[in-house]
Design a protein around this motif. Structure first.
Motif, PDB file in Angstrom:
ATOM      1  N   ILE A  20       8.812  45.276  30.644  1.00  0.00           N
ATOM      2  CA  ILE A  20       8.274  43.993  31.123  1.00  0.00           C
ATOM      3  C   ILE A  20       6.871  44.183  31.672  1.00  0.00           C
ATOM      4  O   ILE A  20       5.945  43.426  31.337  1.00  0.00           O
ATOM      5  CB  ILE A  20       9.215  43.387  32.186  1.00  0.00           C
ATOM      6  CG1 ILE A  20      10.517  42.902  31.536  1.00  0.00           C
ATOM      7  CG2 ILE A  20       8.526  42.229  32.923  1.00  0.00           C
ATOM      8  CD1 ILE A  20      11.594  42.489  32.527  1.00  0.00           C
ATOM      9  N   ASN A  21       6.675  45.201  32.508  1.00  0.00           N
ATOM     10  CA  ASN A  21       5.358  45.458  33.101  1.00  0.00           C
ATOM     11  C   ASN A  21       4.311  45.797  32.043  1.00  0.00           C
ATOM     12  O   ASN A  21       3.138  45.417  32.173  1.00  0.00           O
ATOM     13  CB  ASN A  21       5.456  46.610  34.108  1.00  0.00           C
ATOM     14  CG  ASN A  21       6.208  46.215  35.359  1.00  0.00           C
ATOM     15  OD1 ASN A  21       6.188  45.055  35.762  1.00  0.00           O
ATOM     16  ND2 ASN A  21       6.890  47.176  35.980  1.00  0.00           N
ATOM     17  N   ASN A  23       4.139  44.590  29.120  1.00  0.00           N
ATOM     18  CA  ASN A  23       3.852  43.438  28.257  1.00  0.00           C
ATOM     19  C   ASN A  23       3.455  42.175  29.020  1.00  0.00           C
ATOM     20  O   ASN A  23       3.538  41.073  28.481  1.00  0.00           O
ATOM     21  CB  ASN A  23       5.078  43.138  27.381  1.00  0.00           C
ATOM     22  CG  ASN A  23       5.272  44.153  26.279  1.00  0.00           C
ATOM     23  OD1 ASN A  23       4.630  44.089  25.236  1.00  0.00           O
ATOM     24  ND2 ASN A  23       6.146  45.123  26.522  1.00  0.00           N
ATOM     25  N   LEU A  24       2.991  42.342  30.246  1.00  0.00           N
ATOM     26  CA  LEU A  24       2.620  41.180  31.063  1.00  0.00           C
ATOM     27  C   LEU A  24       1.475  40.370  30.467  1.00  0.00           C
ATOM     28  O   LEU A  24       1.346  39.175  30.736  1.00  0.00           O
ATOM     29  CB  LEU A  24       2.252  41.635  32.486  1.00  0.00           C
ATOM     30  CG  LEU A  24       3.409  42.122  33.361  1.00  0.00           C
ATOM     31  CD1 LEU A  24       2.895  42.580  34.715  1.00  0.00           C
ATOM     32  CD2 LEU A  24       4.451  41.012  33.539  1.00  0.00           C
ATOM     33  N   HIS A  25       0.646  41.004  29.659  1.00  0.00           N
ATOM     34  CA  HIS A  25      -0.509  40.304  29.072  1.00  0.00           C
ATOM     35  C   HIS A  25      -0.419  40.235  27.546  1.00  0.00           C
ATOM     36  O   HIS A  25      -1.404  39.973  26.862  1.00  0.00           O
ATOM     37  CB  HIS A  25      -1.804  40.983  29.503  1.00  0.00           C
ATOM     38  CG  HIS A  25      -1.950  41.077  30.994  1.00  0.00           C
ATOM     39  ND1 HIS A  25      -2.141  39.973  31.793  1.00  0.00           N
ATOM     40  CD2 HIS A  25      -1.877  42.151  31.822  1.00  0.00           C
ATOM     41  CE1 HIS A  25      -2.205  40.360  33.055  1.00  0.00           C
ATOM     42  NE2 HIS A  25      -2.056  41.668  33.103  1.00  0.00           N
ATOM     43  N   ILE A  50       8.684  37.767  32.126  1.00  0.00           N
ATOM     44  CA  ILE A  50       7.220  37.904  32.026  1.00  0.00           C
ATOM     45  C   ILE A  50       6.547  36.604  32.451  1.00  0.00           C
ATOM     46  O   ILE A  50       5.575  36.613  33.227  1.00  0.00           O
ATOM     47  CB  ILE A  50       6.810  38.292  30.595  1.00  0.00           C
ATOM     48  CG1 ILE A  50       7.330  39.686  30.252  1.00  0.00           C
ATOM     49  CG2 ILE A  50       5.287  38.235  30.434  1.00  0.00           C
ATOM     50  CD1 ILE A  50       7.128  40.111  28.799  1.00  0.00           C
ATOM     51  N   ARG A  53       6.617  36.230  36.234  1.00  0.00           N
ATOM     52  CA  ARG A  53       5.604  37.031  36.937  1.00  0.00           C
ATOM     53  C   ARG A  53       4.212  36.433  36.780  1.00  0.00           C
ATOM     54  O   ARG A  53       3.404  36.477  37.712  1.00  0.00           O
ATOM     55  CB  ARG A  53       5.633  38.473  36.430  1.00  0.00           C
ATOM     56  CG  ARG A  53       6.925  39.182  36.775  1.00  0.00           C
ATOM     57  CD  ARG A  53       6.826  40.670  36.616  1.00  0.00           C
ATOM     58  NE  ARG A  53       8.134  41.286  36.740  1.00  0.00           N
ATOM     59  CZ  ARG A  53       8.337  42.597  36.757  1.00  0.00           C
ATOM     60  NH1 ARG A  53       7.312  43.418  36.670  1.00  0.00           N
ATOM     61  NH2 ARG A  53       9.557  43.093  36.864  1.00  0.00           N
ATOM     62  N   GLN A  54       3.941  35.875  35.610  1.00  0.00           N
ATOM     63  CA  GLN A  54       2.631  35.247  35.398  1.00  0.00           C
ATOM     64  C   GLN A  54       2.456  34.036  36.318  1.00  0.00           C
ATOM     65  O   GLN A  54       1.384  33.822  36.888  1.00  0.00           O
ATOM     66  CB  GLN A  54       2.490  34.834  33.932  1.00  0.00           C
ATOM     67  CG  GLN A  54       2.359  36.017  32.976  1.00  0.00           C
ATOM     68  CD  GLN A  54       2.375  35.604  31.518  1.00  0.00           C
ATOM     69  OE1 GLN A  54       2.737  34.474  31.175  1.00  0.00           O
ATOM     70  NE2 GLN A  54       1.982  36.511  30.629  1.00  0.00           N
ATOM     71  N   GLU A  57       2.002  35.183  40.023  1.00  0.00           N
ATOM     72  CA  GLU A  57       0.657  35.675  40.337  1.00  0.00           C
ATOM     73  C   GLU A  57      -0.227  34.563  40.873  1.00  0.00           C
ATOM     74  O   GLU A  57      -1.056  34.778  41.762  1.00  0.00           O
ATOM     75  CB  GLU A  57       0.011  36.292  39.093  1.00  0.00           C
ATOM     76  CG  GLU A  57       0.528  37.684  38.753  1.00  0.00           C
ATOM     77  CD  GLU A  57      -0.168  38.273  37.545  1.00  0.00           C
ATOM     78  OE1 GLU A  57      -1.060  37.593  36.991  1.00  0.00           O
ATOM     79  OE2 GLU A  57       0.179  39.394  37.144  1.00  0.00           O
TER      80      GLU A  57
END
Length: 388
Positions: A20-21, A23-25, A50, A53-54, A57
């Motif tokens: 997951i971390n 592929n955050l972007h 994901i 988390r976006q 932020e």
């Protein structure tokens, strides 16, 4: 489906979290077309985390911790931002707090900071489990009640210092008058019950609601806060109490703008009067919380400003007035022929036939930069103002 007990534990697997971390972007549409690298977790569930988390932020970064689980997109979109929740938390305190429509629990987390006893009521069992899990991760305590609000109110025997609600809209059609009857729960049906078990009821409402209508149908309002964030009105917050008041206080706030809150009593606008003038050295544009409040004469009177036109909510003065809740610009009147093509401006249109995009096209202007150009009207007619 018991999300936290089944999928939730699998999502917290170290390898899944690492994926997951990483592929955050990544393009999420492309990611959804791929086969999940873990047989026990689907790609849809990974993408959901994901997206969570976006959103976190931008809206609530306090949840960017290891072990946090995010709900489906709709619950994220309906949640308050950390900034507006924090604002509300600073104006209430007590011993017992309850959020009757807790959702993802962002408001509950902040509003309950100054309370000892916290209860969250949510009818979506899966969502409530996620919130309970996350609160355990961040070390926040509370009682979690999976029940319909209406059933809870029937069975409840407790008294609370503060009740908080964020009603959902039943009808999501656009271009429709916003009525309290459209909400779930219907505040008009339960306000008496709410005030029988609490000293104070706080309700978050859409910025689309008409304030005069609101005051006319909810008799127990003693305060209304119009909350904007970076000049975008995010919510109307009403405060109800058993004690009747002669006047309703209003607070207009524009978070992260550096502007001071503006407090007034609604009756003040009825007695206020504006003077009019052609543009002078300084031009004042109220922020959107002030415009939502509709205090067009009061703002003129309080700051000793003159309006340009009855329908132009732009003000002027020869000397600069400090602490105005909005933009203050030093400007001059210019002729249309002096507006050079390809010049760069922040374009504002107020009480003018053309919209900013139409103005940009007609005069060949570019958006942005440090300077402002205002197309508006004074009592003498159409004018163009350019910042110095």
């Amino acid at each position: 489906m018991k999300f936290v007990e089944s999928v939730g534990n699998k999502l917290l697997n170290q390898e899944v979290q690492k994926y997951i971390n990483a592929n955050l972007h990544t393009d999420l549409h492309a990611l959804l077309l791929k086969k999940a690298p873990f047989p026990e977790v689907s790609m849809q569930e990974i993408v959901q985390q994901i997206k969570g988390r976006q959103v976190a932020e931008k809206k609530f970064p306090f949840l960017l911790k290891e072990g946090i689980i995010f709900p489906p997109q709709l619950s994220l979109e309906q949640s308050s931002s950390e900034k507006t929740a924090l604002y509300k938390s600073e104006i209430i305190k007590g011993k017992k707090f309850i959020d009757l429509t807790s959702g993802f629990g962002i408001d509950a987390y902040y509003l309950s900071q100054n309370f000892d006893d916290i209860t969250l009521v949510e009818q979506n069992a899966e969502l409530l489990k996620i919130v309970e899990h996350n609160w355990n991760v961040i070390g926040k305590k509370g009682k979690f009640v999976n029940q319909k609000l209406e059933d809870f109110l029937i069975e409840n025997k407790e008294h609370f210092d503060t009740i908080y609600l964020d009603p959902a809209r039943r009808d999501h059609q656009k271009n429709k008058v916003f009525l309290l009857e459209d909400l779930s729960p219907n505040i008009l049906e339960i306000q008496e019950k709410l005030l029988s078990i609490s000293n104070q009821v706080i309700i978050k409402l859409s910025p689309l609601i008409d304030l005069k209508y609101l005051i006319s149908v909810v008799p127990d309002i003693f305060r209304i806060d119009i909350v904007a964030l970076k000049n975008d009105v995010k919510e109307i917050v009403i405060f109800l109490a058993n004690e009747k008041v002669n006047e309703i206080r209003c607070c207009c706030v524009n978070l992260e703008s550096g502007e001071s809150p503006f407090n007034f009593m609604f009756r003040e606008e009825e007695n206020a009067r504006s003077e009019y003038s052609e543009p002078e050295k300084f031009i004042y544009i109220p922020n959107n919380s002030i415009l939502k409040a509709g205090i067009f004469n009061l703002i003129s009177e309080k700051f000793g400003l003159k309006k340009l036109h009855p329908n132009t909510h732009i003000y002027t003065s020869t000397e600069k007035k400090e602490n105005f809740p909005g933009r203050i610009l030093e400007m001059e009147v210019v002729e249309s022929k002096s507006v050079k093509k390809k010049s760069q401006f922040n374009i504002i249109s107020k009480n003018y036939p053309l919209k900013p995009d139409e103005i940009k096209k007609k005069y060949g202007l570019k958006d942005g930069g440090k300077h402002y150009i205002i197309f508006t009207q004074s009592k003498k007619g159409k004018i163009i103002l350019k910042s110095l």
